[in-house]
Each structure stands twice: as structure tokens, then as C-alpha cells.
Design a protein around this motif. Structure first.
Motif, PDB file in Angstrom:
ATOM      1  N   ASP A   1      13.755   8.170  12.274  1.00  0.00           N
ATOM      2  CA  ASP A   1      15.053   7.658  12.719  1.00  0.00           C
ATOM      3  C   ASP A   1      14.978   6.221  13.226  1.00  0.00           C
ATOM      4  O   ASP A   1      15.933   5.730  13.834  1.00  0.00           O
TER       5      ASP A   1
ATOM      6  N   THR B   1      17.876   3.883  11.966  1.00  0.00           N
ATOM      7  CA  THR B   1      19.115   4.123  12.709  1.00  0.00           C
ATOM      8  C   THR B   1      19.008   3.596  14.122  1.00  0.00           C
ATOM      9  O   THR B   1      19.942   2.953  14.643  1.00  0.00           O
ATOM     10  N   LEU B   2      17.878   3.833  14.761  1.00  0.00           N
ATOM     11  CA  LEU B   2      17.649   3.363  16.129  1.00  0.00           C
ATOM     12  C   LEU B   2      17.844   1.850  16.209  1.00  0.00           C
ATOM     13  O   LEU B   2      18.595   1.352  17.056  1.00  0.00           O
TER      14      LEU B   2
ATOM     15  N   ARG C   1      19.321  -0.275  14.157  1.00  0.00           N
ATOM     16  CA  ARG C   1      20.688  -0.721  13.850  1.00  0.00           C
ATOM     17  C   ARG C   1      21.628  -0.452  15.024  1.00  0.00           C
ATOM     18  O   ARG C   1      22.513  -1.273  15.314  1.00  0.00           O
ATOM     19  N   CYS C   2      21.429   0.675  15.718  1.00  0.00           N
ATOM     20  CA  CYS C   2      22.253   0.977  16.887  1.00  0.00           C
ATOM     21  C   CYS C   2      22.006  -0.016  18.018  1.00  0.00           C
ATOM     22  O   CYS C   2      22.950  -0.481  18.675  1.00  0.00           O
ATOM     23  N   LEU C   3      20.749  -0.357  18.251  1.00  0.00           N
ATOM     24  CA  LEU C   3      20.427  -1.317  19.301  1.00  0.00           C
ATOM     25  C   LEU C   3      21.027  -2.680  18.992  1.00  0.00           C
ATOM     26  O   LEU C   3      21.581  -3.345  19.885  1.00  0.00           O
ATOM     27  N   GLU C   4      20.931  -3.099  17.740  1.00  0.00           N
ATOM     28  CA  GLU C   4      21.471  -4.409  17.373  1.00  0.00           C
ATOM     29  C   GLU C   4      22.991  -4.418  17.444  1.00  0.00           C
ATOM     30  O   GLU C   4      23.597  -5.407  17.868  1.00  0.00           O
ATOM     31  N   ALA C   5      23.623  -3.304  17.053  1.00  0.00           N
ATOM     32  CA  ALA C   5      25.084  -3.226  17.102  1.00  0.00           C
ATOM     33  C   ALA C   5      25.595  -3.234  18.536  1.00  0.00           C
ATOM     34  O   ALA C   5      26.683  -3.751  18.827  1.00  0.00           O
ATOM     35  N   ALA C   6      24.798  -2.664  19.458  1.00  0.00           N
ATOM     36  CA  ALA C   6      25.216  -2.623  20.858  1.00  0.00           C
ATOM     37  C   ALA C   6      25.181  -4.003  21.499  1.00  0.00           C
ATOM     38  O   ALA C   6      25.974  -4.295  22.405  1.00  0.00           O
TER      39      ALA C   6
ATOM     40  N   TRP D   1      17.578   5.115  24.008  1.00  0.00           N
ATOM     41  CA  TRP D   1      18.222   5.686  22.815  1.00  0.00           C
ATOM     42  C   TRP D   1      17.586   7.019  22.434  1.00  0.00           C
ATOM     43  O   TRP D   1      18.295   7.990  22.133  1.00  0.00           O
TER      44      TRP D   1
ATOM     45  N   CYS E   1      19.702  10.299  22.028  1.00  0.00           N
ATOM     46  CA  CYS E   1      20.147  10.537  20.655  1.00  0.00           C
ATOM     47  C   CYS E   1      19.183  11.330  19.778  1.00  0.00           C
ATOM     48  O   CYS E   1      19.612  11.889  18.767  1.00  0.00           O
TER      49      CYS E   1
END
Length: 276
Positions: free
Chosen positions: A214, A217-218, A220-225, A258, A262
Motif C-alpha cells: 500500500d 496509496t500511502l 499519494r495520500c500524504l502528498e494530497a494532504a 497513516w 488506514c
């Protein structure tokens, strides 16, 4: 055609600074044509970091394990006798000479460059060039692939940066340090073959059951936040390679949060009903 000067300028524009300690994950092919090939790219990194900077790369040897994806792929069609022969003839790990596996040509170039040091873990070693290389790679215990007592732990202490050069967050080994910091992480047995003074020998140990499934996904989530340009991740191109530069300490700390929120834990999985 890219040159050392043009690549070095792009590295500085991205945020690589003199004296920085940099953990690099890379795909040389993604950079595109470079005059002089891999040596030119390494020269650009050393120029951008300067004489006080240290460049670190993973030099993992995944195939040196009876449970790795590489080993399972190589042995999936073997008969029991063929499998026994394969195991008996597996090359034992030697830090001084065993090539890395799947880490890319740039990581290998760092490993073989005069003056480079390499940690001695038979499955999760790192190689480094620069004044901090010996300190970062010294003392890599067998039962700590990518935890606090590995080079990743020292890179965290050094406030190093991570550069993903033409590769995604799936390759970000720093996230594994966050796995070690989770409460009661799952553990399993590992097996590896090493070269000792008495010849090849099989060793086994118990450590955290690492899982990178994962990590894409991890990341991309950190960068999006915390998106660029104000977030901790700097994005740009090195040659033709889409690249990201960010603090390793931020990556580990944010990944830890995360994972705690998650990642599905074994006790959270649904219980499969009994079959008739």
C-alpha cells in the motif's frame, strides 16, 4: 543530450543542496539519453551535493530469501529435486561483491564506486558515498532489516532527504521504518544464505513482516494532504524523469500516522464463514 552540468542544475532547482544527506531511489531509464550514461548522472549528484554531502542508495538482494517475491518467481515451476538443487547452489551474500537486485543501474554504480561503503545485511543493505557513508552503513544487525538499527534509523537521525527519481512512492523504503514503529507489528521468520569464513551458510532470524503493497496509496495520500508548492514534497524533472524530493523524517512520521489509521490490521479482517 543531458550533461553533468544540466542535470546538476536541475537537482539544485528541485532542492538538492550542498552538504545534504540524500537517500535515492531511481530509474536511470526514465532520465532519458545522457552523455556518458550512468557515470554522468552520478557525477551530477556528487556535484550537487558537494564534498560534504552523502549519497545513499538501497542495494537490496531480495532473491536471497526463501519467501521473497523474487525467489518465489524463480522457483515456482521447479520440481522438489530441482528446488533442492536451486537452494544448494544459491549464491551466498557477500557485502563486498554481491550485486543488488532490482535497485537500478544508478544504485549499482554507487555500490561499485571506489570509496563507497555498504551495510552488511544479506537482504536489505544500503551503499553510500560521502563523509557520512561509514557512519550510516556501519552495524546493520541481521534482525533489523529496515528498522531503528538499520541505516534508515541513522538517516532519520541525520534529517536526510529522499529523492524519488523517475519512480513512485511504491519504492520508498523510508516508509518501512514507520512499520517498525507501529504497536506490535506482525513478525515472521526470514531465511538467507551468506558467505562466512567457513563457506556458505544458511541463517534465519525473526523480524517485522514488511509490507509495501500500500506504499503507492500511502504516498499519494500524504502528498494530497499537503500538496506542492507549499507542502514538504518538491516536484520537478531531472532529465525527463518526474521526481520528488522530501524530508525523510516527515515521510516516516506522516507514514506512521497513516498506517495507524488506514492500514487494515489482521484483527480487523472479516472472519470467513465455515464452508459446508
Amino acid at each position: 543530450m543531458r550533461t553533468p552540468a544540466s542535470l546538476s542544475a536541475q537537482l539544485r532547482e528541485l532542492g538538492v543542496e550542498k552538504g545534504m544527506t540524500l537517500l535515492l531511489h531511481s530509474s536511470l531509464r526514465s532520465v532519458g539519453p545522457v552523455r556518458g550514461g550512468v557515470r554522468t548522472v552520478l557525477s551530477a549528484f556528487r556535484d550537487a551535493l558537494g564534498p560534504k554531502g552523502t549519497l545513499v542508495v538501497p542495494t537490496f538482494t531480495e532473491g536471497n530469501s526463501l519467501t521473497s517475491r523474487a525467489y518465489l518467481h524463480m522457483t515456482r515451476d521447479l520440481t522438489p529435486l530441482q528446488l533442492l538443487s536451486y537452494r544448494e547452489h544459491m549464491e551466498p551474500f557477500c557485502a563486498a561483491s554481491t550485486p543488488s537486485q532490482g535497485m537500478g543501474r544508478l544504485a549499482e554504480e554507487v555500490r561499485v564506486t571506489p570509496g563507497a561503503t555498504r551495510s552488511t545485511h544479506p537482504q536489505a543493505s544500503f551503499a553510500a558515498l560521502g563523509p557520512g557513508a561509514a557512519r550510516i552503513t556501519r552495524g546493520h544487525p541481521l534482525d533489523c532489516l529496515l528498522g531503528e538499527r538499520s541505516p534508515l534509523g541513522r538517516l532519520y537521525e541525520e534529517e536526510a532527504y529522499v529523492l524519488l527519481l523517475g519512480v513512485g512512492y511504491e519504492t520508498c523504503s523510508a516508509f518501512h521504518l514507520a512499520e517498525y514503529r507501529q504497536p506490535h507489528p506482525p513478525r515472521r521468520r526470514y531465511d538467507c544464505r551468506v558467505l562466512t569464513q567457513d563457506g556458505p551458510r544458511w541463517l534465519n532470524y525473526v523480524d517485522v513482516d514488511l509490507d509495501d503493497s500500500d506504499f503507492g496509496t500511502l504516498g499519494r495520500c500524504l502528498e494530497a494532504a499537503e500538496p506542492p508548492p507549499d507542502g514538504p514534497v518538491a516536484r520537478g524533472r531531472i532529465g525527463a524523469a518526474d521526481s520528488r524530493l522530501f524530508p525523510l523524517r516527515w515521510a516516516v512520521d506522516a507514514a506512521g500516522d497513516w498506517l495507524a489509521k488506514c492500514r487494515t490490521r489482521p484483527e480487523d479482517l472479516p472472519v470467513e464463514a465455515d464452508r459446508a
